[in-house]
Write a protein that holds these residues in place. Sequence first.
Motif, mmCIF file in Angstrom:
data_model
loop_
_atom_site.group_PDB
_atom_site.id
_atom_site.type_symbol
_atom_site.label_atom_id
_atom_site.label_comp_id
_atom_site.label_asym_id
_atom_site.label_seq_id
_atom_site.Cartn_x
_atom_site.Cartn_y
_atom_site.Cartn_z
ATOM 1 N N PRO A 134 0.759 -1.111 0.078
ATOM 2 C CA PRO A 134 -0.064 -0.141 -0.045
ATOM 3 C C PRO A 134 0.615 1.178 0.217
ATOM 4 C CG PRO A 134 0.162 -0.859 2.316
ATOM 5 C CD PRO A 134 0.725 -2.142 1.308
ATOM 6 N N THR A 135 2.102 1.356 0.083
ATOM 7 C CA THR A 135 2.910 2.380 -0.097
ATOM 8 C C THR A 135 4.050 2.235 -0.940
ATOM 9 O OG1 THR A 135 4.738 1.353 1.689
ATOM 10 C CG2 THR A 135 2.602 2.653 2.497
ATOM 11 N N ARG A 136 4.832 3.276 -1.461
ATOM 12 C CA ARG A 136 5.826 3.174 -2.469
ATOM 13 C C ARG A 136 7.102 3.876 -1.878
ATOM 14 N NH1 ARG A 136 1.816 6.120 -5.327
ATOM 15 N NH2 ARG A 136 2.339 8.347 -5.332
ATOM 16 N N GLN A 137 8.278 3.448 -1.971
ATOM 17 C CA GLN A 137 9.661 4.458 -1.765
ATOM 18 C C GLN A 137 9.876 5.091 -2.546
ATOM 19 O OE1 GLN A 137 10.591 2.614 1.458
ATOM 20 N NE2 GLN A 137 12.098 3.866 1.546
ATOM 21 N N LEU A 149 10.104 -2.311 3.957
ATOM 22 C CA LEU A 149 9.132 -3.376 4.198
ATOM 23 C C LEU A 149 7.834 -3.046 3.534
ATOM 24 C CD1 LEU A 149 9.811 -4.907 7.620
ATOM 25 C CD2 LEU A 149 10.151 -6.010 5.556
ATOM 26 N N TRP A 150 6.732 -3.903 3.307
ATOM 27 C CA TRP A 150 5.481 -3.352 2.970
ATOM 28 C C TRP A 150 5.052 -2.506 4.159
ATOM 29 C CZ3 TRP A 150 1.335 -6.769 0.061
ATOM 30 C CH2 TRP A 150 2.198 -7.353 -0.946
ATOM 31 N N GLY A 151 4.478 -1.401 3.640
ATOM 32 C CA GLY A 151 3.529 -0.336 4.476
ATOM 33 C C GLY A 151 4.268 0.568 5.026
ATOM 34 N N THR A 240 -2.741 6.396 13.331
ATOM 35 C CA THR A 240 -4.070 5.613 13.708
ATOM 36 C C THR A 240 -4.195 4.499 12.931
ATOM 37 O OG1 THR A 240 -4.889 7.048 11.960
ATOM 38 C CG2 THR A 240 -5.272 7.765 14.117
ATOM 39 N N GLY A 241 -2.991 3.972 12.486
ATOM 40 C CA GLY A 241 -2.845 2.669 11.620
ATOM 41 C C GLY A 241 -2.969 2.909 10.120
ATOM 42 N N THR A 242 -2.978 4.060 9.616
ATOM 43 C CA THR A 242 -2.889 4.349 8.460
ATOM 44 C C THR A 242 -1.777 4.207 7.861
ATOM 45 O OG1 THR A 242 -2.785 6.824 8.953
ATOM 46 C CG2 THR A 242 -5.092 6.003 8.429
ATOM 47 N N PHE A 243 -1.720 4.165 6.520
ATOM 48 C CA PHE A 243 -0.404 3.942 5.652
ATOM 49 C C PHE A 243 0.219 5.482 5.244
ATOM 50 C CE2 PHE A 243 -2.455 -0.260 5.690
ATOM 51 C CZ PHE A 243 -1.212 -0.955 6.256
ATOM 52 N N PRO A 244 1.409 5.599 5.168
ATOM 53 C CA PRO A 244 2.692 4.644 5.403
ATOM 54 C C PRO A 244 2.714 4.659 6.960
ATOM 55 C CG PRO A 244 3.575 6.741 4.759
ATOM 56 C CD PRO A 244 1.894 6.746 4.633
ATOM 57 N N THR A 292 1.338 -16.007 8.655
ATOM 58 C CA THR A 292 2.398 -15.117 9.010
ATOM 59 C C THR A 292 3.517 -14.876 8.097
ATOM 60 O OG1 THR A 292 3.562 -17.153 10.225
ATOM 61 C CG2 THR A 292 1.725 -15.863 11.548
ATOM 62 N N GLU A 293 3.538 -15.810 7.191
ATOM 63 C CA GLU A 293 4.673 -15.751 6.258
ATOM 64 C C GLU A 293 4.411 -15.016 5.039
ATOM 65 O OE1 GLU A 293 5.211 -19.994 5.572
ATOM 66 O OE2 GLU A 293 6.495 -20.417 7.264
ATOM 67 N N HIS A 294 3.225 -14.408 4.839
ATOM 68 C CA HIS A 294 2.979 -13.666 3.752
ATOM 69 C C HIS A 294 3.677 -12.348 3.956
ATOM 70 C CE1 HIS A 294 0.495 -11.138 1.006
ATOM 71 N NE2 HIS A 294 -0.137 -12.059 0.537
ATOM 72 N N PRO A 295 4.327 -11.738 2.930
ATOM 73 C CA PRO A 295 4.986 -10.512 2.945
ATOM 74 C C PRO A 295 4.143 -9.210 3.455
ATOM 75 C CG PRO A 295 4.450 -10.971 0.604
ATOM 76 C CD PRO A 295 4.193 -12.413 1.369
ATOM 77 N N ALA A 296 2.710 -9.212 3.468
ATOM 78 C CA ALA A 296 1.977 -8.204 3.842
ATOM 79 C C ALA A 296 1.485 -8.459 5.531
ATOM 80 C CB ALA A 296 0.688 -8.086 2.941
ATOM 81 N N ALA A 297 1.954 -9.479 5.817
ATOM 82 C CA ALA A 297 1.437 -9.827 7.209
ATOM 83 C C ALA A 297 2.091 -8.910 8.152
ATOM 84 C CB ALA A 297 1.896 -11.493 7.505
ATOM 85 N N LEU A 298 3.262 -8.498 8.193
ATOM 86 C CA LEU A 298 3.834 -7.481 9.285
ATOM 87 C C LEU A 298 3.204 -6.074 9.346
ATOM 88 C CD1 LEU A 298 5.674 -6.635 11.576
ATOM 89 C CD2 LEU A 298 7.307 -6.118 9.721
ATOM 90 N N ALA A 299 2.828 -5.710 8.077
ATOM 91 C CA ALA A 299 2.295 -4.549 7.694
ATOM 92 C C ALA A 299 0.811 -4.496 8.289
ATOM 93 C CB ALA A 299 1.980 -4.001 6.435
ATOM 94 N N SER A 300 0.077 -5.216 8.005
ATOM 95 C CA SER A 300 -1.338 -5.776 8.761
ATOM 96 C C SER A 300 -1.461 -5.850 9.967
ATOM 97 C CB SER A 300 -1.789 -6.961 7.961
ATOM 98 O OG SER A 300 -1.933 -6.903 6.385
ATOM 99 N N PHE A 301 -0.391 -6.432 10.436
ATOM 100 C CA PHE A 301 -0.593 -6.643 12.090
ATOM 101 C C PHE A 301 -0.183 -5.205 12.630
ATOM 102 C CE2 PHE A 301 2.251 -7.133 15.759
ATOM 103 C CZ PHE A 301 1.435 -7.987 16.649
ATOM 104 N N THR A 302 0.845 -4.634 12.199
ATOM 105 C CA THR A 302 1.064 -3.153 12.767
ATOM 106 C C THR A 302 0.016 -2.255 12.665
ATOM 107 O OG1 THR A 302 3.349 -3.520 11.818
ATOM 108 C CG2 THR A 302 2.956 -1.371 12.391
ATOM 109 N N SER A 303 -0.925 -2.164 11.258
ATOM 110 C CA SER A 303 -1.796 -1.493 11.316
ATOM 111 C C SER A 303 -3.087 -1.934 12.370
ATOM 112 C CB SER A 303 -2.549 -1.577 9.910
ATOM 113 O OG SER A 303 -3.658 -0.795 9.529
ATOM 114 N N ILE A 304 -3.245 -3.079 12.395
ATOM 115 C CA ILE A 304 -4.285 -3.515 13.459
ATOM 116 C C ILE A 304 -3.839 -2.895 14.812
ATOM 117 C CG2 ILE A 304 -5.077 -5.358 14.727
ATOM 118 C CD1 ILE A 304 -4.982 -7.126 11.824
ATOM 119 N N MET A 305 -2.639 -3.064 15.329
ATOM 120 C CA MET A 305 -2.286 -2.581 16.491
ATOM 121 C C MET A 305 -2.205 -1.332 16.886
ATOM 122 S SD MET A 305 -1.455 -5.446 18.147
ATOM 123 C CE MET A 305 -2.905 -6.098 17.627
ATOM 124 N N LEU A 306 -1.919 -0.490 15.612
ATOM 125 C CA LEU A 306 -2.022 1.042 15.701
ATOM 126 C C LEU A 306 -3.682 1.426 15.809
ATOM 127 C CD1 LEU A 306 1.035 2.093 14.165
ATOM 128 C CD2 LEU A 306 0.550 1.765 16.557
#
Length: 451
Positions: A134-137, A149-151, A240-244, A292-306
């Motif tokens: 959902p983001t770009r560098q 990383l993703w996000g 608030t969990g939004t990207f980036p 958990t091995e999906h490349p988007a998993a960490l970004a999704s987890f972070t967004s949920i936590m925030l």
Amino acid sequence: MEIISSHSAPCCRIVTSRHRFSERRSVTLPSKLSRRRKHKFVHGFVLSDDYLMIEKDDLSVPVSSGQWEWKPKFTIHYERSGSRNTGSPQVLFLPGFGVGSFHYEKQLKDLGQDYRVWAIDFLGQGMSLQREDPTRQQQQDSNQIDDPLWGFGDETEPWADNLVYSIDLWQEQVAYFIQEVIKEPIYIVGNSLGGYVALYFAACNPHLVKGVTLLNATPFWGFFPNPERNPRLSKIFPSTGTFPLPLQVRKIIEIVWKKIRDPRSIREILKQVYADHSTNVDKVFSRILEVTEHPAALASFTSIMLAPQGKMSFGEALSRCKTHDVPICLMYGKEDPWVRPVWGLQVKRQLPEAPYYQISPAGHCPHDEVPEVVNYLLRGWIKNLESQGFVALPLVDDESGRFDAAKDLEYVRDGKKKSVRVQFYGSESSIWSRLSSFFNNQLENVNIKFM
């Protein structure tokens, strides 16, 4: 856009009898039951005055998978069964945090014999993880972490503007899925987080709901204040969990994520939430690990936590459902270490007419741990509503469902006999029953503090 594969399934049976129990499903009974008295037959069960015994039933229906494009880049995974049961009620299952539709395989295969059954993955979880970052560098900075990383990019892609994996997003997702894919009011069932989302959805869309079943529903979600409910307090927390996602939290989140996704941690969590440790959780374990091995998993987890809390609290959603006369059924595993029975009893006190079933031993995921029991109770509750009370609720000793009842359930799984106790709390539970439940739960909480 909906992509779905078709399959065959047995047609449903229409029950027209005035008898309070549904018709017998099998003609073969264990010989030892012939000596029991006052037998009544309940969809796969034999009922006496003090126990239930499930009959072995190897029937199951095929389960198909589908994908639905909700918005551009928002692809939702779901599973369904019983599609040929035309005219029968439709039932939608919502998963808890960290799992997906695969956690309802035992409901899809069994209840699909009678109903049109669906299970959906929340966006950002299960197999509904994003396929694109959902983001770009834009540029590399020497002060930034070298491996993006993703996000955690510099800018948000246009399709991900205001994207945050929150309870409000999931409620909206469920509403659109029902309107665009299922296309008629449904019975909705949710476990843990899915229970909160189910209640929240019903409060916002009572016209799309025929009934809600809460399976150890979590009574709260989100660590941070909602900007609309607490604008001043929310300003203290910039993200608030939004990207980036903010780079300053990446190091901490990566440490937490590494611990959570560790196979040993996943095994330990499953051991905690299942009261019966003989339950085979290998398939659930492998599916969680796969996600958990999906490349988007960490970004999704972070967004949920925030992510912020919902615009509506659990209690407010419950009150709104009560105002709109949305039928609610409560099924709670008594040995849940996270959502203790006291939470279910609080809902029961607010909705005295709602049937409350407490299953023991059973933990946080009773639908997967004791699916025989949960499926039986769901069938009975749906038949009670569909018949407008003509068919009595499961386990109810009197037609009104006003008083408490308790039954032992025996069933055979993998050649071994098992037994659970199911307690039904009626609309006019005795003072002693309520006091006993209250004090027992208080003692359980005290034990937790001293452990």
